[in-house]
Design an enzyme around this catalytic site. Structure first.
Site, PDB file in Angstrom:
ATOM      1  N   LYS A  60       1.059  -1.195  -0.047  1.00 35.58           N
ATOM      2  CA  LYS A  60      -0.009   0.028   0.135  1.00 35.58           C
ATOM      3  C   LYS A  60       0.746   1.351   0.011  1.00 35.58           C
ATOM      4  CE  LYS A  60      -3.482   2.738   0.608  1.00 35.58           C
ATOM      5  NZ  LYS A  60      -4.456   3.116  -0.405  1.00 35.58           N
ATOM      6  N   CYS A 104      -2.587  10.057  -6.232  1.00 30.09           N
ATOM      7  CA  CYS A 104      -3.740   9.516  -5.219  1.00 30.09           C
ATOM      8  C   CYS A 104      -4.895  10.805  -5.327  1.00 30.09           C
ATOM      9  CB  CYS A 104      -3.613   9.464  -3.715  1.00 30.09           C
ATOM     10  SG  CYS A 104      -4.754   9.171  -2.723  1.00 30.09           S
TER      11      CYS A 104
HETATM   12  O1  HRO Z   1      -5.670   5.573  -0.506  1.00 35.87           O
HETATM   13  C1  HRO Z   1      -6.393   6.026  -1.654  1.00 35.87           C
HETATM   14  O2  HRO Z   1      -7.610   6.645  -1.442  1.00 35.87           O
HETATM   15  C2  HRO Z   1      -6.036   5.754  -2.753  1.00 35.87           C
HETATM   16  C3  HRO Z   1      -4.529   5.939  -3.509  1.00 35.87           C
HETATM   17 CL1  HRO Z   1      -3.525   6.303  -2.257  1.00 35.87          CL
HETATM   18  C4  HRO Z   1      -4.344   5.772  -4.739  1.00 35.87           C
HETATM   19  O3  HRO Z   1      -3.406   6.115  -5.191  1.00 35.87           O
HETATM   20  N1  HRO Z   1      -5.575   5.726  -5.573  1.00 35.87           N
HETATM   21  C5  HRO Z   1      -6.773   5.659  -5.158  1.00 35.87           C
HETATM   22  O4  HRO Z   1      -7.680   5.361  -6.019  1.00 35.87           O
HETATM   23  N2  HRO Z   1      -6.975   5.659  -3.795  1.00 35.87           N
END
Ligand code: HRO
Length: 307
Positions: free
Chosen positions: A45, A128
């Site tokens: 993650k 993100c």
């Molecule tokens: O954690 C998130 O909300 C998230 C991340 Cl880091 C990302 O790069 N892409 C996404 O759709 N959600």
């Protein structure tokens, strides 16, 4: 049986298919499940300097043909993820860190740390869409250039960049110019399509709570945008591309490789189907290739015909 192994940025992958950073890869237990599956690598993650709870629930919703999420980067903090490669060693596959700092200094500090750790590669997430008050760096070309300039020179490990989807040829060219200059070891495209809004008409309400219901769209809805991004960058730059966005079958993986991808990641389909998705998609890809008479990925990579 067709050979679907690949080498990217010097890293040998037993197959070209592995998990996308994001779903089911926050905890050691989840990462072990990926290790035990046929995913060719273990992508962790995206992490931040400090641990984060992420956004308020509900923050993920499975949809008819994909998903919407506004997780908000829930993660254990980079120091935990630095310990995990040693604990995942028995699976014998590359472990990939994903770094998503909230500022340039955080990104530099985390890249430095992972660079001295046992991870095989680092993905710098510049896309993100779900952090309140933080625009996606991949859409700010001045900032993107600056971050890549400072961050990539630090890493002794192959460091790539996770890009947001682009929709305009001028933007593809601007991004490609930066990538040519800063030379990441690979690019992963695409992240979810940011700030979609899904509405439940019965309830007359959004399906997720954070940010007024806006979130990143993933899964089948975004496959064609993802293919377009892979293809455009394949045409513009000579950097290995990892395709991600709406892959749920071997045929989808084939399309991404035909567009120019060197490898393919699975996000929403892994979230919905669990770790068995990797074996299924790999077997389907190998069968599809055999039916076409292809014995390796290089036989058709990038060879998309335009009618
Ligand atoms: O954690 C998130 O909300 C998230 C991340 Cl880091 C990302 O790069 N892409 C996404 O759709 N959600």
């Amino acid at each position: 049986m067709a050979d679907i192994s690949v080498k990217i940025a010097g890293i040998e992958l037993g197959s070209c298919i592995f998990n996308a950073a994001g779903p089911k890869d926050v905890t050691l237990k989840e990462l072990e499940a990926i290790g035990a599956s046929r995913s060719a690598a273990i992508a962790m993650k995206s992490c931040t300097k400090e641990p984060r709870e992420g956004n308020e629930e509900p923050r993920y919703c499975a949809l008819e043909s994909g998903s919407i999420n506004s997780m908000g980067l829930p993660n254990l903090g980079y120091k935990e993820y630095m310990k995990f490669p040693a604990l995942l060693k028995s699976f014998g596959k590359p472990v990939i860190a994903s770094v998503s700092g909230l500022c340039l200094e955080d990104n530099i500090q985390m890249l430095k740390a992972f660079s001295d750790s046992e991870v095989s590669a680092i993905e710098l997430n510049l896309s993100c869409p779900n952090i309140k008050g933080k625009p996606q760096i991949g859409y700010d070309f001045v900032q993107m250039d600056e971050v890549l300039k400072e961050a990539l020179k630090i890493s002794k490990k192959p460091a790539g960049v996770k890009l947001p989807p682009y929709f305009d040829f001028v933007h593809f060219e601007e991004a490609a110019g930066i990538l040519k200059r800063r030379k990441p070891a690979f690019i992963s495209c695409i992240n979810s399509i940011g700030n979609a809004l899904v509405i439940d008409a019965e309830k007359e309400a959004t399906v997720i709570r954070p940010k007024g219901g806006f979130g990143g769209l993933g899964g089948k809805y975004i496959k064609y945008t993802a293919l377009a991004n892979v293809r455009k960058f394949y045409e513009l730059i000579d950097i290995p591309i990892i395709g991600v966005g709406g892959v749920s079958s071997g045929r989808d993986a084939f399309e991404f490789i035909l567009a120019g991808a060197s490898a393919v990641q699975i996000g929403t389909a892994f979230m919905e189907e669990g770790p068995s998705v990797f074996a299924r998609v790999q077997d389907e890809l190998a069968s599809f290739m055999a039916r076409k008479g292809y014995s390796r990925l290089d036989d058709f990579r990038g060879k998309l015909k335009v009618i």
